[in-house]
Write an enzyme that holds these catalytic residues in place. Structure first.
Site, PDB file in Angstrom:
ATOM      1  N   ASP A  97      11.343 128.564 -15.053  1.00  0.00           N
ATOM      2  CA  ASP A  97      10.692 129.756 -14.538  1.00  0.00           C
ATOM      3  C   ASP A  97      10.652 130.805 -15.643  1.00  0.00           C
ATOM      4  O   ASP A  97      11.219 130.621 -16.717  1.00  0.00           O
ATOM      5  CB  ASP A  97      11.407 130.273 -13.288  1.00  0.00           C
ATOM      6  N   SER A  98       9.987 131.911 -15.385  1.00  0.00           N
ATOM      7  CA  SER A  98       9.763 132.903 -16.443  1.00  0.00           C
ATOM      8  C   SER A  98      10.935 133.845 -16.629  1.00  0.00           C
ATOM      9  O   SER A  98      10.984 134.582 -17.616  1.00  0.00           O
ATOM     10  CB  SER A  98       8.519 133.731 -16.110  1.00  0.00           C
ATOM     11  N   GLY A  99      11.858 133.856 -15.680  1.00  0.00           N
ATOM     12  CA  GLY A  99      12.923 134.849 -15.681  1.00  0.00           C
ATOM     13  C   GLY A  99      12.571 136.088 -14.900  1.00  0.00           C
ATOM     14  O   GLY A  99      13.427 136.944 -14.659  1.00  0.00           O
ATOM     15  N   PHE A 101      11.745 136.647 -11.670  1.00  0.00           N
ATOM     16  CA  PHE A 101      12.378 136.867 -10.374  1.00  0.00           C
ATOM     17  C   PHE A 101      13.793 137.393 -10.539  1.00  0.00           C
ATOM     18  O   PHE A 101      14.219 138.322  -9.850  1.00  0.00           O
ATOM     19  CB  PHE A 101      12.394 135.570  -9.559  1.00  0.00           C
ATOM     20  N   ASP A 151       5.637 137.425 -14.298  1.00  0.00           N
ATOM     21  CA  ASP A 151       4.945 138.179 -13.264  1.00  0.00           C
ATOM     22  C   ASP A 151       5.926 139.115 -12.573  1.00  0.00           C
ATOM     23  O   ASP A 151       7.129 139.006 -12.739  1.00  0.00           O
ATOM     24  CB  ASP A 151       4.319 137.235 -12.230  1.00  0.00           C
ATOM     25  N   ASP A 269      10.834 123.739  -5.373  1.00  0.00           N
ATOM     26  CA  ASP A 269      12.194 123.801  -5.935  1.00  0.00           C
ATOM     27  C   ASP A 269      13.015 124.748  -5.089  1.00  0.00           C
ATOM     28  O   ASP A 269      12.466 125.650  -4.439  1.00  0.00           O
ATOM     29  CB  ASP A 269      12.172 124.306  -7.381  1.00  0.00           C
ATOM     30  N   CYS A 307      21.957 107.389   7.200  1.00  0.00           N
ATOM     31  CA  CYS A 307      21.734 107.686   5.782  1.00  0.00           C
ATOM     32  C   CYS A 307      22.389 106.625   4.904  1.00  0.00           C
ATOM     33  O   CYS A 307      23.511 106.187   5.169  1.00  0.00           O
ATOM     34  CB  CYS A 307      22.306 109.062   5.452  1.00  0.00           C
ATOM     35  N   CYS A 309      22.943 107.068   1.538  1.00  0.00           N
ATOM     36  CA  CYS A 309      23.419 107.639   0.279  1.00  0.00           C
ATOM     37  C   CYS A 309      24.858 107.201   0.018  1.00  0.00           C
ATOM     38  O   CYS A 309      25.552 106.700   0.912  1.00  0.00           O
ATOM     39  CB  CYS A 309      23.316 109.166   0.300  1.00  0.00           C
ATOM     40  N   CYS A 312      27.485 108.880   2.435  1.00  0.00           N
ATOM     41  CA  CYS A 312      27.518 108.372   3.811  1.00  0.00           C
ATOM     42  C   CYS A 312      27.977 106.917   3.871  1.00  0.00           C
ATOM     43  O   CYS A 312      28.532 106.477   4.881  1.00  0.00           O
ATOM     44  CB  CYS A 312      26.138 108.528   4.450  1.00  0.00           C
ATOM     45  N   HIS A 338      24.704 113.928  -1.084  1.00  0.00           N
ATOM     46  CA  HIS A 338      24.042 113.694   0.203  1.00  0.00           C
ATOM     47  C   HIS A 338      22.835 114.614   0.388  1.00  0.00           C
ATOM     48  O   HIS A 338      21.751 114.157   0.785  1.00  0.00           O
ATOM     49  CB  HIS A 338      25.016 113.910   1.358  1.00  0.00           C
TER      50      HIS A 338
END
Length: 378
Positions: A97-99, A101, A151, A269, A307, A309, A312, A338
């Site tokens: 990301d651009s930083g 936020f 932005d 994300d 599940c 995974c 689990c 998980h």
């Protein structure tokens, strides 16, 4: 089958089901099947996960944070050590990301002007300045495959402020594009405009004229309602070019992923699956369970009997609760495993449903489990 974007990036749309799209984004570090969820590795690491673990779970894209890596250990150090891929031992695609936020979220520790933002580090109080050119320079040093324009992320419900901020965001977008020098990085634009249709459409059309390789929807999941989020995505669907990937920033709750895919989003994300894992919570169909709850003290069942995974397959809720209560590192590792498996499997199921043309049925059944769930473990 249609192909878009010049190499080393190409975006292929293979199928559609309603507004949902099945695609493939090719990058210098490998392909990304879309729609896709990207685990967040803020500090050049997905917390409690090794890169090998991420590969085994099926992750194909990881996000890292420009602001945090600029402050520590420094983007120039990462550049000198071979770039972010080599530095963190992840050879797949990376998005930074651009930083912006993080800078704007500092509130009392930053000052905005038309040229950029001056802010104080949350680490030591030192003063720094980000401009569009600086954000691009830092991201070029980091070397991610996909980078973001700098932005302003304004309060979503303040019309006059959002309207004024668009002028700044759009001017910064042009400056970001002019500052970019690396052909092996794809610069995505970020559509802003709060919860206001006219401003969202103005922003989208402005950025379309820049002919960027991808477009993100920013300024959501910051306090607006779910209905407002869905409306923004529906407004933008006919405007954003079908041949470019679409990225909904910072969204990762399971029901939001499904609703985003239904409205044409390709990339997501969020820190949610890793953050709640460190707080003892596990994702399940219809919501989540809190392993701190005393009712799991002697529960021999796995988090989710359906599940497959690693967590689990090998461990009970009782054992996981013990680890959580004892503040053991393994609790974060197993619960993160998980939670990421849950979301990555969900994205795989969504891709399969789009290909089969059965997305409406799959999404309807999945989302109904959230409507039926009347109790919470939180």
């Amino acid at each position: 089958m249609l192909q878009f974007l010049p190499m080393p990036f190409s975006f292929t749309l293979d199928a559609a089901d309603g507004r949902a799209r099945l695609g493939r984004l090719d990058t210098p570090h490998g392909p990304i099947e879309t729609p896709v969820f990207a685990p967040v590795g803020t500090q050049a690491t997905v917390k409690a996960m090794r890169p090998r673990d991420l590969r085994e779970l099926g992750a194909t894209l990881v996000l890292s944070n420009t602001y945090h890596l600029y402050l520590r250990p420094g983007d120039e150090l990462i550049r000198d050590l071979g770039g972010l891929h080599r530095f963190m031992g992840w050879d797949g695609p990376i998005l930074t990301d651009s930083g912006g936020f993080q800078v704007f979220s500092l509130a009392d520790a930053r000052r905005i002007d038309d040229d950029g933002v001056t802010f104080k580090s949350h680490l030591d109080g030192s003063t720094h300045r980000f401009t569009p050119e600086k954000s691009i320079a830092v991201q070029e040093n980091l070397g991610a495959d996909i980078i973001m324009m700098f932005d302003e992320c304004p309060p979503p419900n303040e019309y006059e402020y959002v309207r004024r901020s668009l002028d700044r965001t759009h001017a910064w977008a042009e400056r970001c594009l002019a500052a970019k020098t690396r052909p092996d990085q794809a610069l995505f634009g970020i559509v802003q405009g709060g919860v206001f249709r006219d401003l969202r459409e103005v922003s989208a059309r402005f950025l379309l004229d820049l002919d960027l390789p991808g477009y993100a929807v920013g300024g959501l999941a910051v306090g607006e309602t779910k209905a407002e989020m869905h409306a923004v995505l529906e407004w933008l669907h006919p405007i954003l070019p079908s041949g470019k990937p679409r990225y909904l920033m910072g969204v990762g709750a399971p029901e939001d992923l499904v609703n985003g895919v239904l409205r044409g989003i390709d990339i997501f994300d969020c820190v949610l699956p890793t953050r709640i894992a460190r707080n003892g919570a596990a994702l399940v169909l219809g919501g989540r369970i809190n392993l701190r709850n005393a009712k799991y003290t002697a529960d021999p069942a796995p988090i989710d009997p359906a599940c497959d995974c690693y967590t689990c397959a090998h461990f009970s809720r009782a054992y996981l609760r013990h680890l959580v209560k004892a503040d053991e590192i393994l609790a974060s590792i197993l619960l993160t495993t998980h939670n990421l498996h849950f979301l990555l499997r969900l994205m795989d199921d969504l891709r399969k449903a789009i290909r089969k043309g059965t997305l409406a049925d799959f999404a309807g059944e999945f989302l109904s489990s959230y409507e039926r769930r009347t109790t919470s473990d939180e």
